[in-house]
Design a protein around this motif. Structure first.
Motif, PDB file in Angstrom:
ATOM      1  N   SER A   1       0.746  -1.337  -0.088  1.00 31.83           N
ATOM      2  CA  SER A   1      -0.061  -0.165  -0.085  1.00 31.83           C
ATOM      3  C   SER A   1       1.027   1.246   0.000  1.00 31.83           C
ATOM      4  CB  SER A   1      -0.940   0.019   1.199  1.00 31.83           C
ATOM      5  OG  SER A   1      -1.868  -0.917   1.241  1.00 31.83           O
ATOM      6  N   PHE A   2       0.807   2.100  -0.923  1.00 38.00           N
ATOM      7  CA  PHE A   2       1.530   3.043  -1.240  1.00 38.00           C
ATOM      8  C   PHE A   2       0.938   4.554  -1.234  1.00 38.00           C
ATOM      9  CE2 PHE A   2       4.191   6.158  -3.951  1.00 38.00           C
ATOM     10  CZ  PHE A   2       5.508   5.989  -2.968  1.00 38.00           C
ATOM     11  N   ASP A   3       1.324   5.408  -0.137  1.00 39.30           N
ATOM     12  CA  ASP A   3       0.814   6.747  -0.159  1.00 39.30           C
ATOM     13  C   ASP A   3       0.961   7.548  -1.339  1.00 39.30           C
ATOM     14  OD1 ASP A   3      -0.689   6.136   2.164  1.00 39.30           O
ATOM     15  OD2 ASP A   3       1.057   6.775   3.456  1.00 39.30           O
ATOM     16  N   PHE A   4       0.236   7.762  -2.336  1.00 33.95           N
ATOM     17  CA  PHE A   4       0.726   8.344  -3.633  1.00 33.95           C
ATOM     18  C   PHE A   4       0.375   9.803  -3.631  1.00 33.95           C
ATOM     19  CE2 PHE A   4       0.187   9.430  -8.151  1.00 33.95           C
ATOM     20  CZ  PHE A   4       1.109   8.497  -8.657  1.00 33.95           C
ATOM     21  N   VAL A   5       1.476  10.635  -3.367  1.00 36.99           N
ATOM     22  CA  VAL A   5       1.411  11.966  -3.098  1.00 36.99           C
ATOM     23  C   VAL A   5       2.566  12.675  -4.391  1.00 36.99           C
ATOM     24  CG1 VAL A   5       1.782  13.900  -1.639  1.00 36.99           C
ATOM     25  CG2 VAL A   5       1.161  11.765  -0.631  1.00 36.99           C
ATOM     26  N   VAL A   6       2.022  13.636  -4.948  1.00 32.63           N
ATOM     27  CA  VAL A   6       2.956  14.116  -5.863  1.00 32.63           C
ATOM     28  C   VAL A   6       3.307  15.895  -5.888  1.00 32.63           C
ATOM     29  CG1 VAL A   6       2.479  12.341  -7.820  1.00 32.63           C
ATOM     30  CG2 VAL A   6       0.986  14.396  -7.612  1.00 32.63           C
ATOM     31  N   ASN A   7       2.559  16.377  -4.969  1.00 25.89           N
ATOM     32  CA  ASN A   7       2.494  17.824  -4.887  1.00 25.89           C
ATOM     33  C   ASN A   7       3.604  18.316  -3.984  1.00 25.89           C
ATOM     34  OD1 ASN A   7       1.538  20.355  -2.900  1.00 25.89           O
ATOM     35  ND2 ASN A   7       0.869  20.551  -4.814  1.00 25.89           N
TER      36      ASN A   7
ATOM     37  N   ILE B   1      -3.966  11.853  -9.210  1.00 25.46           N
ATOM     38  CA  ILE B   1      -4.916  11.029  -9.647  1.00 25.46           C
ATOM     39  C   ILE B   1      -4.666  10.842 -11.352  1.00 25.46           C
ATOM     40  CG2 ILE B   1      -7.349  10.755 -10.852  1.00 25.46           C
ATOM     41  CD1 ILE B   1      -8.018  12.002  -7.977  1.00 25.46           C
ATOM     42  N   LYS B   2      -4.449  12.159 -11.899  1.00 30.67           N
ATOM     43  CA  LYS B   2      -3.881  12.227 -13.410  1.00 30.67           C
ATOM     44  C   LYS B   2      -2.347  11.389 -13.650  1.00 30.67           C
ATOM     45  CE  LYS B   2      -4.084  15.643 -17.155  1.00 30.67           C
ATOM     46  NZ  LYS B   2      -3.339  14.813 -17.886  1.00 30.67           N
ATOM     47  N   ALA B   3      -1.501  11.854 -12.581  1.00 29.40           N
ATOM     48  CA  ALA B   3      -0.239  11.028 -12.823  1.00 29.40           C
ATOM     49  C   ALA B   3      -0.483   9.350 -12.745  1.00 29.40           C
ATOM     50  CB  ALA B   3       0.651  11.423 -11.747  1.00 29.40           C
ATOM     51  N   LEU B   4      -1.508   9.009 -12.148  1.00 27.95           N
ATOM     52  CA  LEU B   4      -1.689   7.407 -11.864  1.00 27.95           C
ATOM     53  C   LEU B   4      -2.043   6.824 -13.391  1.00 27.95           C
ATOM     54  CD1 LEU B   4      -3.841   6.676  -8.776  1.00 27.95           C
ATOM     55  CD2 LEU B   4      -1.522   5.945  -9.283  1.00 27.95           C
ATOM     56  N   GLN B   5      -2.294   7.665 -14.208  1.00 23.65           N
ATOM     57  CA  GLN B   5      -2.888   7.170 -15.738  1.00 23.65           C
ATOM     58  C   GLN B   5      -1.560   6.525 -16.324  1.00 23.65           C
ATOM     59  OE1 GLN B   5      -4.602  10.702 -17.303  1.00 23.65           O
ATOM     60  NE2 GLN B   5      -5.990   9.631 -17.832  1.00 23.65           N
ATOM     61  N   GLU B   6      -0.446   6.920 -15.927  1.00 20.52           N
ATOM     62  CA  GLU B   6       0.855   6.291 -16.450  1.00 20.52           C
ATOM     63  C   GLU B   6       0.889   4.729 -15.990  1.00 20.52           C
ATOM     64  OE1 GLU B   6       5.576   6.093 -15.282  1.00 20.52           O
ATOM     65  OE2 GLU B   6       4.564   7.921 -14.865  1.00 20.52           O
ATOM     66  N   PHE B   7       0.566   4.475 -14.659  1.00 17.08           N
ATOM     67  CA  PHE B   7       0.654   3.126 -14.210  1.00 17.08           C
ATOM     68  C   PHE B   7      -0.506   2.321 -14.279  1.00 17.08           C
ATOM     69  CE2 PHE B   7       2.678   6.423 -11.778  1.00 17.08           C
ATOM     70  CZ  PHE B   7       3.937   6.068 -12.045  1.00 17.08           C
TER      71      PHE B   7
END
Length: 267
Positions: free
Chosen positions: A106-112, A162-168
């Motif tokens: 489980s990975f806390d997905f933060v890009v800001n 959420i937008k960045a998750l499209q890559e994965f």
């Protein structure tokens, strides 16, 4: 017929590899949640548990130091399933070892970047999180967790993440929602407005029309939970953890095919 799984994770035990200690003192947590976790050394005493959430406090680099317990965890695994929180790890050998014993991460997905600095007190950027996710995804099943309102209840970077998750193309996306915790830097903040939470949900559903969406355990209770859970039901979320009773009732009224699960929602 529409389906939904309501999750009551009593068969998953949260374990800390650092005891109550964390080097970061994050603004939303302050080590509070580590205090209720079982110390890793106590695993052999467990009964009637099917899985473990292996977590802990972070080092100053944002990494959960699970590696020193790797041999012990491997020895104890047996029929247990392991869901790991690992934070920012980038060592290929460590990830290889993780892949041998982890059922999922489980990975806390933060890009800001502002959120990373103000919440985690880390000198890291969104690129560091993206790089870790890429490396993990190549070796082990990984489920992104997005905390809505992580920056003290403010919406900042959630849409970007959420937008960045499209890559994965993740197998599922887990949402949790900020709630103020006593004796933390953010103890006087408020949860994000429900309308803003719904906006994040709807944006995700638009970008990921077929990806299962999960509503995780960490979110405010009471009337807030009822409203959020009802919206998640309406938007076709696949799993809701510890659902508000009114949502269970609503799902029954609408004729949903309901399943119940007893372990962590990502397992």
């Amino acid at each position: 017929m529409a389906k939904i799984t309501f999750v009551y994770p009593h068969k998953t035990k949260p374990v800390t590899v650092t005891g109550p200690h964390c080097a970061l003192n994050c603004a939303h947590c302050g080590g509070h949640y580590l205090k209720s976790m079982l110390p890793v050394e106590k695993i052999p005493n467990l009964q009637e548990v099917k899985s473990l959430l292996i977590s802990g406090g972070c080092t100053k680099d944002g990494k959960v130091p699970w590696l020193k317990h790797a041999e012990f965890l491997a020895d104890q695994k047996g029929n247990l399933k392991y869901n790991f929180h690992v934070g920012l790890i980038d060592d290929d050998r460590e990830i290889d070892l993780l892949a041998q014993i982890a059922d999922t991460v489980s990975f806390d997905f933060v890009v800001n970047d502002e959120t990373i600095a103000k919440v985690y007190h880390l000198n890291k950027t969104g690129k560091d999180y993206l790089n870790t996710y890429r490396k993990l995804q190549a070796k082990v099943p990984v489920l992104p967790h997005i905390t809505i309102g992580l920056l003290g209840g403010e919406i900042k970077g959630e849409f970007e993440a959420i937008k960045a998750l499209q890559e994965f193309n993740p197998p599922a996306i887990v949402f949790i929602i900020f709630r103020p915790t006593p004796d933390t830097e953010f103890s006087d903040r408020r949860p994000p407005e429900i309308a803003n939470v719904v906006e994040v949900f709807e944006y995700t559903r638009k970008l990921f029309p077929k990806t299962p969406l999960y509503l995780g355990c960490m979110r405010p209770g009471g009337k807030y939970r009822e409203e959020v859970d009802l919206k998640a039901l309406e938007l076709g979320f696949a799993r809701i953890v510890q659902p508000h009773p009114e949502v269970v009732k609503k799902a029954r009224e609408l004729g949903y095919e309901i399943e119940e699960a007893g372990e962590c929602c990502v397992l």
